[in-house]
Design a protein around this motif. Structure first.
Motif, PDB file in Angstrom:
ATOM      1  N   GLN A  65       1.222  -0.670   0.216  1.00  0.00           N
ATOM      2  CA  GLN A  65      -0.438   0.361  -0.044  1.00  0.00           C
ATOM      3  C   GLN A  65       0.747   1.514   0.273  1.00  0.00           C
ATOM      4  O   GLN A  65       0.633   2.331  -0.649  1.00  0.00           O
ATOM      5  CB  GLN A  65      -0.768   0.053   1.457  1.00  0.00           C
ATOM      6  CG  GLN A  65      -1.890   1.366   0.910  1.00  0.00           C
ATOM      7  CD  GLN A  65      -2.896   1.029  -0.353  1.00  0.00           C
ATOM      8  OE1 GLN A  65      -3.288  -0.196  -0.527  1.00  0.00           O
ATOM      9  NE2 GLN A  65      -3.131   2.164  -0.941  1.00  0.00           N
ATOM     10  N   GLN A 125       3.813   1.830  -1.187  1.00  0.00           N
ATOM     11  CA  GLN A 125       3.774   1.984  -2.949  1.00  0.00           C
ATOM     12  C   GLN A 125       2.625   2.504  -3.783  1.00  0.00           C
ATOM     13  O   GLN A 125       2.939   3.574  -4.479  1.00  0.00           O
ATOM     14  CB  GLN A 125       4.053   0.494  -3.716  1.00  0.00           C
ATOM     15  CG  GLN A 125       5.563  -0.184  -2.986  1.00  0.00           C
ATOM     16  CD  GLN A 125       5.708  -1.807  -3.630  1.00  0.00           C
ATOM     17  OE1 GLN A 125       5.112  -1.999  -3.743  1.00  0.00           O
ATOM     18  NE2 GLN A 125       7.066  -1.911  -3.680  1.00  0.00           N
ATOM     19  N   GLU A 126       1.586   2.289  -3.370  1.00  0.00           N
ATOM     20  CA  GLU A 126       0.305   2.660  -4.444  1.00  0.00           C
ATOM     21  C   GLU A 126       0.511   4.278  -3.249  1.00  0.00           C
ATOM     22  O   GLU A 126       0.382   4.899  -4.430  1.00  0.00           O
ATOM     23  CB  GLU A 126      -1.406   1.659  -4.036  1.00  0.00           C
ATOM     24  CG  GLU A 126      -1.961   1.911  -4.644  1.00  0.00           C
ATOM     25  CD  GLU A 126      -1.596   2.330  -5.537  1.00  0.00           C
ATOM     26  OE1 GLU A 126      -2.608   2.675  -6.547  1.00  0.00           O
ATOM     27  OE2 GLU A 126      -1.059   2.001  -6.282  1.00  0.00           O
ATOM     28  N   GLU A 127       0.486   4.720  -2.383  1.00  0.00           N
ATOM     29  CA  GLU A 127       0.464   6.013  -1.697  1.00  0.00           C
ATOM     30  C   GLU A 127       1.370   6.199  -2.817  1.00  0.00           C
ATOM     31  O   GLU A 127       0.978   7.705  -2.921  1.00  0.00           O
ATOM     32  CB  GLU A 127       0.380   6.186  -0.445  1.00  0.00           C
ATOM     33  CG  GLU A 127      -0.457   5.271  -0.030  1.00  0.00           C
ATOM     34  CD  GLU A 127      -1.738   5.734   0.534  1.00  0.00           C
ATOM     35  OE1 GLU A 127      -2.092   7.365  -0.235  1.00  0.00           O
ATOM     36  OE2 GLU A 127      -3.115   5.149   0.812  1.00  0.00           O
ATOM     37  N   ARG A 170       2.758   6.015  -5.165  1.00  0.00           N
ATOM     38  CA  ARG A 170       1.913   6.156  -7.064  1.00  0.00           C
ATOM     39  C   ARG A 170       0.806   7.407  -6.910  1.00  0.00           C
ATOM     40  O   ARG A 170       1.362   8.252  -8.217  1.00  0.00           O
ATOM     41  CB  ARG A 170       1.385   4.717  -7.625  1.00  0.00           C
ATOM     42  CG  ARG A 170       1.880   5.096  -9.391  1.00  0.00           C
ATOM     43  CD  ARG A 170       0.774   3.349  -9.351  1.00  0.00           C
ATOM     44  NE  ARG A 170      -0.542   3.406  -8.917  1.00  0.00           N
ATOM     45  CZ  ARG A 170      -1.838   3.773  -9.367  1.00  0.00           C
ATOM     46  NH1 ARG A 170      -1.240   5.653 -10.435  1.00  0.00           N
ATOM     47  NH2 ARG A 170      -2.749   3.943  -8.655  1.00  0.00           N
TER      48      ARG A 170
END
Length: 186
Positions: free
Chosen positions: A15, A17-19, A21
């Motif tokens: 998550q 990594q997603e934040e 991005r």
């Protein structure tokens, strides 16, 4: 070390990594780990942070605000001039070295980013330190696993990253937060 991570701890890293991005960042920092913890409401770290008055949107806004305040285009030219820095001269030198409009260019295309490997952003040294400290926190508690609560303890123990600044700005009592996380982990 990742083999010791629980499903919630692994999800925190994914998550984060997603934040990064979503925020358009080319790295994973402590702020992304904090935001990831807040995304996971049923987890130990997420629940403790919510009980202490933090929520994902509030922290996301604070992170964006702190980062926007450090962007070059928000610098006050008059304030810099008072300490002997001519922003116009700096712009001229940068454009002479890198071409006209170099400071005005948007982010590069993903394919142009040599630091990307396999589509993943690298962790900052502080974020890596947080993950290392989460292992130390787990060992100190005599746990043979690393959960998302240990990551939260690691964030607080690291003490220097943007996540720590956000927590401090929220006027959280770090010792009460630590005790609450440790109680949940017991």
């Amino acid at each position: 070390m990742f083999e010791r991570f629980t499903a919630d701890a692994r999800l925190t890293v994914v998550q984060a990594q997603e934040e990064a991005r979503v925020l358009g960042h080319d790295h994973i920092g402590t702020e992304h780990l904090l935001l990831a913890l807040l995304r996971q409401n049923p987890s130990v770290g997420g629940q403790v942070l919510l009980r202490h008055g933090l929520d994902h949107d509030q922290v996301g806004d604070r992170v964006r605000g702190l980062l926007a305040g450090t962007a070059p285009d928000t610098l006050d030219a008059e304030a810099l001039e008072t300490i002997g820095i001519d922003l116009g001269a700096v712009r001229e030198k940068v454009e002479a070295a890198f071409g006209p409009g170099a400071l005005d260019r948007g982010p590069r295309n993903r394919r142009d980013r040599p630091w990307r490997f396999g589509g993943r952003s690298p962790f900052t040294s502080r974020a890596k330190k947080v993950l290392e400290l989460s292992l130390r926190e787990a060992l100190a508690l005599k746990h043979n696993y690393i959960g998302d609560g240990h990551i939260l303890l690691g964030l607080m123990r690291e003490g220097q990253g943007l996540a720590t600044r956000v927590l401090a700005d929220a006027a959280l009592d770090f010792e009460a937060l630590r005790q609450d996380v440790r109680a949940e982990l017991s």
